[in-house]
Design an enzyme around this catalytic site. Structure first.
Site, PDB file in Angstrom:
ATOM      1  N   LYS A  48      -2.252   0.870  -7.144  1.00 51.27           N
ATOM      2  CA  LYS A  48      -0.874   0.515  -7.345  1.00 51.27           C
ATOM      3  C   LYS A  48      -0.081   0.637  -6.043  1.00 51.27           C
ATOM      4  O   LYS A  48       1.031   0.136  -5.931  1.00 51.27           O
ATOM      5  CB  LYS A  48      -0.251   1.470  -8.376  1.00 51.27           C
ATOM      6  CG  LYS A  48      -0.905   1.443  -9.729  1.00 51.27           C
ATOM      7  CD  LYS A  48      -0.427   2.617 -10.593  1.00 51.27           C
ATOM      8  CE  LYS A  48      -1.263   2.658 -11.848  1.00 51.27           C
ATOM      9  NZ  LYS A  48      -1.184   3.980 -12.490  1.00 51.27           N
ATOM     10  N   ASP A 105      -1.902  -0.413   1.037  1.00 48.34           N
ATOM     11  CA  ASP A 105      -0.760   0.392   1.458  1.00 48.34           C
ATOM     12  C   ASP A 105      -1.041   1.165   2.744  1.00 48.34           C
ATOM     13  O   ASP A 105      -0.238   1.183   3.674  1.00 48.34           O
ATOM     14  CB  ASP A 105      -0.314   1.352   0.335  1.00 48.34           C
ATOM     15  CG  ASP A 105      -1.449   2.209  -0.231  1.00 48.34           C
ATOM     16  OD1 ASP A 105      -2.610   2.066   0.223  1.00 48.34           O
ATOM     17  OD2 ASP A 105      -1.191   3.017  -1.134  1.00 48.34           O
ATOM     18  N   ASP A 108      -6.697   5.194   5.712  1.00 48.75           N
ATOM     19  CA  ASP A 108      -6.812   6.595   6.100  1.00 48.75           C
ATOM     20  C   ASP A 108      -8.225   6.794   6.656  1.00 48.75           C
ATOM     21  O   ASP A 108      -8.501   6.464   7.802  1.00 48.75           O
ATOM     22  CB  ASP A 108      -6.506   7.416   4.848  1.00 48.75           C
ATOM     23  CG  ASP A 108      -6.441   8.902   5.069  1.00 48.75           C
ATOM     24  OD1 ASP A 108      -6.323   9.320   6.203  1.00 48.75           O
ATOM     25  OD2 ASP A 108      -6.516   9.659   4.081  1.00 48.75           O
ATOM     26  N   LYS A 136      -3.475   5.346   9.567  1.00 48.90           N
ATOM     27  CA  LYS A 136      -3.595   6.695  10.149  1.00 48.90           C
ATOM     28  C   LYS A 136      -4.871   6.718  10.963  1.00 48.90           C
ATOM     29  O   LYS A 136      -5.898   7.224  10.500  1.00 48.90           O
ATOM     30  CB  LYS A 136      -3.757   7.724   9.018  1.00 48.90           C
ATOM     31  CG  LYS A 136      -2.496   8.168   8.338  1.00 48.90           C
ATOM     32  CD  LYS A 136      -2.871   9.309   7.378  1.00 48.90           C
ATOM     33  CE  LYS A 136      -1.830   9.560   6.351  1.00 48.90           C
ATOM     34  NZ  LYS A 136      -2.305  10.463   5.288  1.00 48.90           N
ATOM     35  N   ASP A 165       2.325   7.132  -3.702  1.00 50.28           N
ATOM     36  CA  ASP A 165       2.642   8.193  -4.667  1.00 50.28           C
ATOM     37  C   ASP A 165       2.089   9.549  -4.259  1.00 50.28           C
ATOM     38  O   ASP A 165       1.233   9.669  -3.381  1.00 50.28           O
ATOM     39  CB  ASP A 165       2.010   7.852  -6.026  1.00 50.28           C
ATOM     40  CG  ASP A 165       0.496   8.065  -6.017  1.00 50.28           C
ATOM     41  OD1 ASP A 165      -0.170   7.565  -5.083  1.00 50.28           O
ATOM     42  OD2 ASP A 165      -0.030   8.761  -6.911  1.00 50.28           O
ATOM     43  N   ARG A 171       6.758   6.576  -6.062  1.00 48.86           N
ATOM     44  CA  ARG A 171       6.494   5.190  -5.647  1.00 48.86           C
ATOM     45  C   ARG A 171       7.780   4.385  -5.486  1.00 48.86           C
ATOM     46  O   ARG A 171       7.827   3.423  -4.728  1.00 48.86           O
ATOM     47  CB  ARG A 171       5.615   4.479  -6.688  1.00 48.86           C
ATOM     48  CG  ARG A 171       4.209   5.039  -6.816  1.00 48.86           C
ATOM     49  CD  ARG A 171       3.346   4.076  -7.622  1.00 48.86           C
ATOM     50  NE  ARG A 171       2.115   4.671  -8.112  1.00 48.86           N
ATOM     51  CZ  ARG A 171       0.986   4.773  -7.410  1.00 48.86           C
ATOM     52  NH1 ARG A 171       0.935   4.346  -6.176  1.00 48.86           N
ATOM     53  NH2 ARG A 171      -0.089   5.313  -7.960  1.00 48.86           N
TER      54      ARG A 171
HETATM   55  P1  5GP Z   1      -9.139   5.818   2.606  1.00 53.65           P
HETATM   56  O1  5GP Z   1     -10.291   5.333   1.797  1.00 53.65           O
HETATM   57  O2  5GP Z   1      -8.789   4.920   3.768  1.00 53.65           O
HETATM   58  O3  5GP Z   1      -9.342   7.248   3.044  1.00 53.65           O
HETATM   59  O4  5GP Z   1      -7.928   5.958   1.631  1.00 53.65           O
HETATM   60  C1  5GP Z   1      -6.992   4.984   1.409  1.00 53.65           C
HETATM   61  C2  5GP Z   1      -6.180   5.350   0.198  1.00 53.65           C
HETATM   62  O5  5GP Z   1      -5.854   6.747   0.195  1.00 53.65           O
HETATM   63  C3  5GP Z   1      -4.859   4.643   0.193  1.00 53.65           C
HETATM   64  O6  5GP Z   1      -4.934   3.410  -0.455  1.00 53.65           O
HETATM   65  C4  5GP Z   1      -3.972   5.624  -0.528  1.00 53.65           C
HETATM   66  O7  5GP Z   1      -4.072   5.405  -1.915  1.00 53.65           O
HETATM   67  C5  5GP Z   1      -4.545   6.984  -0.217  1.00 53.65           C
HETATM   68  N1  5GP Z   1      -3.824   7.665   0.869  1.00 53.65           N
HETATM   69  C6  5GP Z   1      -4.252   7.948   2.106  1.00 53.65           C
HETATM   70  N2  5GP Z   1      -3.323   8.586   2.837  1.00 53.65           N
HETATM   71  C7  5GP Z   1      -2.249   8.702   2.024  1.00 53.65           C
HETATM   72  C8  5GP Z   1      -0.937   9.256   2.200  1.00 53.65           C
HETATM   73  O8  5GP Z   1      -0.523   9.773   3.252  1.00 53.65           O
HETATM   74  N3  5GP Z   1      -0.103   9.177   1.120  1.00 53.65           N
HETATM   75  C9  5GP Z   1      -0.472   8.616  -0.059  1.00 53.65           C
HETATM   76  N4  5GP Z   1       0.434   8.600  -1.033  1.00 53.65           N
HETATM   77  N5  5GP Z   1      -1.698   8.085  -0.263  1.00 53.65           N
HETATM   78  C10 5GP Z   1      -2.571   8.121   0.776  1.00 53.65           C
END
Ligand code: 5GP
Length: 187
Positions: A48, A105, A108, A136, A165, A171
């Site tokens: 979402k 969004d 990470d 990030k 969120d 959100r």
């Molecule tokens: P990744 O697989 O790249 O580690 O994670 C991506 C997902 O982690 C994003 O789509 C998001 O849902 C969540 N995420 C990563 N960092 C943050 C953050 O700082 N805040 C929030 N709300 N969600 C995050």
């Protein structure tokens, strides 16, 4: 919603204002419009978290595009990634031969998008690009992930608002802020 609202009291600070976000989203929409001239891309919203960004971005793209939606599990209610990726809702339409732009969004660790890009290419997309609102880079674990479009590089902090969120809340904040660790301190 203005910044005196109750929800804003849970933030340590505002990282990106609604005005800064709107300006970048507009720029990105114009860039995608130029890059996809003569094409009919499919924009895929990752639910979402990307929903607010997606709604704004598509209205800045001047092309005959179509939309689709996908939901993937990543964080649950914690603030650290589990590394487990699961499709909760799949696309409604076939992407064979299509120019696909995945709208996320935040990138990470990159695990979610790396998995997703591979899955969508295996389905025969003609091309696939990734557009993310936030990145990030300091936390990247996956090295083979190319993020094609990005609005903001942010530091390693847990952010909420503009679709993002914590435990499904925040959100609807129009700005993006760093959530106070006292909110998730006991995890
Ligand atoms: P990744 O697989 O790249 O580690 O994670 C991506 C997902 O982690 C994003 O789509 C998001 O849902 C969540 N995420 C990563 N960092 C943050 C953050 O700082 N805040 C929030 N709300 N969600 C995050």
């Amino acid at each position: 919603m203005d910044q005196n609202s109750e929800l804003y009291k849970d933030l340590d600070r505002i990282l990106l204002t609604r005005e800064e976000i709107a300006a970048k989203v507009k720029e990105l929409g114009q860039r995608i419009t130029r890059d996809y001239e003569g094409k009919n891309p499919v924009l895929v919203c990752i639910l979402k978290g990307a929903s607010v960004f997606f709604a704004d971005l598509i209205r800045e793209i001047d092309l005959p595009l179509t939309l689709d939606f996908m939901a993937i599990s990543s964080y649950g209610s914690a603030t650290k990634t589990s590394g487990v990726v699961r499709i909760l809702k799949d696309l409604d339409n076939d992407i064979l031969g299509k120019d696909v732009i995945v709208v996320e969004d935040i990138v990470d660790s990159g695990i979610t998008l790396s998995y997703l890009s591979k899955t969508l290419m295996q389905r025969g997309a003609k091309s696939l690009r990734i557009a993310t609102l936030l990145d990030k880079p300091a936390r990247r674990k996956v090295t083979d992930l190319k993020v094609d479009y990005m609005c903001f590089d942010i530091p390693d902090a847990f952010v909420v608002g503009y679709g993002l969120d914590y435990d499904q809340v925040y959100r609807n904040l129009p700005d993006i802020g760093v959530l106070s660790p006292r909110i998730y301190g006991n995890q």
